[in-house]
Motif scaffolding. Structure first.
Motif, PDB file in Angstrom:
ATOM      1  N   ASN A   1      -4.103  12.434  -6.807  1.00 25.21           N
ATOM      2  CA  ASN A   1      -3.983  11.005  -7.079  1.00 25.21           C
ATOM      3  C   ASN A   1      -2.530  10.542  -6.922  1.00 25.21           C
ATOM      4  OD1 ASN A   1      -5.446   8.547  -7.968  1.00 25.21           O
ATOM      5  ND2 ASN A   1      -3.941   8.649  -9.620  1.00 25.21           N
ATOM      6  N   GLU A   2      -1.585  11.382  -7.322  1.00 27.81           N
ATOM      7  CA  GLU A   2      -0.165  11.045  -7.139  1.00 27.81           C
ATOM      8  C   GLU A   2       0.173  10.924  -5.650  1.00 27.81           C
ATOM      9  OE1 GLU A   2       2.369  12.829 -10.834  1.00 27.81           O
ATOM     10  OE2 GLU A   2       1.544  14.321  -9.454  1.00 27.81           O
ATOM     11  N   ILE A   3      -0.376  11.819  -4.832  1.00 30.80           N
ATOM     12  CA  ILE A   3      -0.151  11.758  -3.384  1.00 30.80           C
ATOM     13  C   ILE A   3      -0.741  10.464  -2.831  1.00 30.80           C
ATOM     14  CG2 ILE A   3      -0.735  12.811  -1.158  1.00 30.80           C
ATOM     15  CD1 ILE A   3      -0.690  15.548  -2.722  1.00 30.80           C
ATOM     16  N   PHE A   4      -1.971  10.157  -3.208  1.00 31.75           N
ATOM     17  CA  PHE A   4      -2.626   8.933  -2.763  1.00 31.75           C
ATOM     18  C   PHE A   4      -1.773   7.715  -3.127  1.00 31.75           C
ATOM     19  CE2 PHE A   4      -5.212   5.227  -3.606  1.00 31.75           C
ATOM     20  CZ  PHE A   4      -5.958   5.101  -2.446  1.00 31.75           C
ATOM     21  N   ASP A   5      -1.373   7.626  -4.384  1.00 26.84           N
ATOM     22  CA  ASP A   5      -0.572   6.481  -4.848  1.00 26.84           C
ATOM     23  C   ASP A   5       0.772   6.411  -4.126  1.00 26.84           C
ATOM     24  OD1 ASP A   5      -2.551   5.674  -6.609  1.00 26.84           O
ATOM     25  OD2 ASP A   5      -1.585   6.557  -8.382  1.00 26.84           O
ATOM     26  N   GLY A   6       1.408   7.562  -3.939  1.00 24.81           N
ATOM     27  CA  GLY A   6       2.716   7.578  -3.281  1.00 24.81           C
ATOM     28  C   GLY A   6       2.647   7.130  -1.837  1.00 24.81           C
ATOM     29  N   ILE A   7       1.678   7.628  -1.095  1.00 22.71           N
ATOM     30  CA  ILE A   7       1.526   7.232   0.313  1.00 22.71           C
ATOM     31  C   ILE A   7       1.118   5.767   0.393  1.00 22.71           C
ATOM     32  CG2 ILE A   7       0.197   7.600   2.432  1.00 22.71           C
ATOM     33  CD1 ILE A   7       2.400   9.726   1.865  1.00 22.71           C
ATOM     34  N   ASN A   8       0.261   5.335  -0.513  1.00 24.32           N
ATOM     35  CA  ASN A   8      -0.132   3.931  -0.551  1.00 24.32           C
ATOM     36  C   ASN A   8       1.091   3.031  -0.758  1.00 24.32           C
ATOM     37  OD1 ASN A   8      -2.295   1.960  -0.480  1.00 24.32           O
ATOM     38  ND2 ASN A   8      -1.885   1.646  -2.650  1.00 24.32           N
ATOM     39  N   GLU A   9       1.989   3.432  -1.627  1.00 23.91           N
ATOM     40  CA  GLU A   9       3.210   2.659  -1.873  1.00 23.91           C
ATOM     41  C   GLU A   9       4.104   2.617  -0.622  1.00 23.91           C
ATOM     42  OE1 GLU A   9       7.166   2.685  -4.739  1.00 23.91           O
ATOM     43  OE2 GLU A   9       5.368   3.751  -5.398  1.00 23.91           O
ATOM     44  N   VAL A  10       4.246   3.740   0.054  1.00 20.17           N
ATOM     45  CA  VAL A  10       5.030   3.790   1.294  1.00 20.17           C
ATOM     46  C   VAL A  10       4.453   2.808   2.313  1.00 20.17           C
ATOM     47  CG1 VAL A  10       5.649   5.240   3.277  1.00 20.17           C
ATOM     48  CG2 VAL A  10       5.854   6.153   0.961  1.00 20.17           C
ATOM     49  N   ILE A  11       3.137   2.793   2.421  1.00 15.89           N
ATOM     50  CA  ILE A  11       2.473   1.890   3.370  1.00 15.89           C
ATOM     51  C   ILE A  11       2.731   0.431   2.989  1.00 15.89           C
ATOM     52  CG2 ILE A  11       0.213   1.099   4.203  1.00 15.89           C
ATOM     53  CD1 ILE A  11      -0.665   4.117   3.944  1.00 15.89           C
ATOM     54  N   GLN A  12       2.638   0.123   1.705  1.00 17.94           N
ATOM     55  CA  GLN A  12       2.852  -1.255   1.254  1.00 17.94           C
ATOM     56  C   GLN A  12       4.292  -1.713   1.497  1.00 17.94           C
ATOM     57  OE1 GLN A  12       0.220  -3.150   0.231  1.00 17.94           O
ATOM     58  NE2 GLN A  12      -0.903  -1.297   0.757  1.00 17.94           N
ATOM     59  N   VAL A  13       5.240  -0.831   1.321  1.00 18.53           N
ATOM     60  CA  VAL A  13       6.659  -1.182   1.478  1.00 18.53           C
ATOM     61  C   VAL A  13       7.061  -1.280   2.950  1.00 18.53           C
ATOM     62  CG1 VAL A  13       9.022  -0.338   1.098  1.00 18.53           C
ATOM     63  CG2 VAL A  13       7.353  -0.252  -0.764  1.00 18.53           C
ATOM     64  N   HIS A  14       6.605  -0.349   3.786  1.00 23.84           N
ATOM     65  CA  HIS A  14       7.112  -0.256   5.161  1.00 23.84           C
ATOM     66  C   HIS A  14       6.171  -0.795   6.242  1.00 23.84           C
ATOM     67  CE1 HIS A  14      10.660   1.783   3.776  1.00 23.84           C
ATOM     68  NE2 HIS A  14       9.903   2.625   3.092  1.00 23.84           N
ATOM     69  N   ASN A  15       4.954  -1.107   5.891  1.00 21.36           N
ATOM     70  CA  ASN A  15       3.978  -1.725   6.813  1.00 21.36           C
ATOM     71  C   ASN A  15       3.813  -1.028   8.165  1.00 21.36           C
ATOM     72  OD1 ASN A  15       3.322  -3.944   5.040  1.00 21.36           O
ATOM     73  ND2 ASN A  15       5.394  -4.684   5.474  1.00 21.36           N
ATOM     74  N   PRO A  16       3.560   0.282   8.179  1.00 19.57           N
ATOM     75  CA  PRO A  16       3.275   0.925   9.469  1.00 19.57           C
ATOM     76  C   PRO A  16       1.913   0.452   9.975  1.00 19.57           C
ATOM     77  CG  PRO A  16       2.869   2.452   7.677  1.00 19.57           C
ATOM     78  CD  PRO A  16       3.470   1.223   7.062  1.00 19.57           C
ATOM     79  N   VAL A  17       1.697   0.582  11.270  1.00 20.20           N
ATOM     80  CA  VAL A  17       0.417   0.158  11.843  1.00 20.20           C
ATOM     81  C   VAL A  17      -0.485   1.342  12.162  1.00 20.20           C
ATOM     82  CG1 VAL A  17       1.326  -2.000  12.750  1.00 20.20           C
ATOM     83  CG2 VAL A  17       1.370   0.045  14.178  1.00 20.20           C
ATOM     84  N   VAL A  18       0.078   2.545  12.180  1.00 20.29           N
ATOM     85  CA  VAL A  18      -0.686   3.743  12.507  1.00 20.29           C
ATOM     86  C   VAL A  18      -0.097   4.924  11.731  1.00 20.29           C
ATOM     87  CG1 VAL A  18       0.722   4.335  14.521  1.00 20.29           C
ATOM     88  CG2 VAL A  18      -1.664   5.051  14.452  1.00 20.29           C
ATOM     89  N   THR A  19      -0.941   5.913  11.466  1.00 22.85           N
ATOM     90  CA  THR A  19      -0.503   7.098  10.730  1.00 22.85           C
ATOM     91  C   THR A  19      -0.775   8.352  11.554  1.00 22.85           C
ATOM     92  OG1 THR A  19      -0.937   6.065   8.587  1.00 22.85           O
ATOM     93  CG2 THR A  19      -0.818   8.453   8.613  1.00 22.85           C
TER      94      THR A  19
END
Length: 157
Positions: A47-65
């Protein structure tokens, strides 16, 4: 220009790297790690990994992973944990509507260094050179940047 999130999954430390690719040129955006609380059970750390990656996505707005694929580990239990950590990161990307691409360690090394058997130090050096970084990121963050670079190279961005 396309913003790419690279992920190097791990049950204790998951690296992330964000780059922009534009007509063959690569630009550094951000990198770091999501550290989990090792004393907690695996399900809490996922869950920590999920939340952390989700936060990175929200902050940096990548279009692909782009995510490093699971490699055959000496310890099957470690491989299972790695696969679960990878799954948590992938679900975070998918929940944000992102397309996810998988790359083997050999493919990543080949794309970044030109040699599929490159060692960690060689990979860190190439990531630093390709992104024109003044310093060397941590091992996990550098690995994640390499995954993002691999994706950019695969698509000839």
């Amino acid at each position: 220009m396309e913003r790419i999130l690279g992920i190097d999954p791990g049950s204790r430390v998951t690296g992330y790297g964000v780059i922009e690719a534009d007509r063959g040129r690569l630009y550094f955006v951000a990198c770091g790690v999501v550290k989990t609380t090792v004393k907690y059970p695996l399900n809490f750390r996922l869950n920590e990994i999920f939340d952390g990656i989700n936060e990175v996505i929200q902050v940096h707005n990548p279009v692909v992973t782009a995510v490093e694929d699971v490699f055959l580990a000496d310890n099957p239990r470690s491989a299972l944990k790695l696969g679960q950590a990878r799954g948590a990161a992938i679900v975070a990307a998918m929940q944000n509507g992102m397309q996810v691409f998988d790359y083997t360690p050999r493919t990543i090394k080949q794309a970044v260094s030109g040699y599929g058997q490159a060692e960690k130090g060689q990979m860190q050096h190439m990531v630093r050179m390709l992104l024109n970084l003044s310093g060397t990121p941590s091992s996990d963050a550098s690995d994640a940047l390499a995954v993002a670079i691999c994706h950019a190279n695969q698509l000839n961005l």
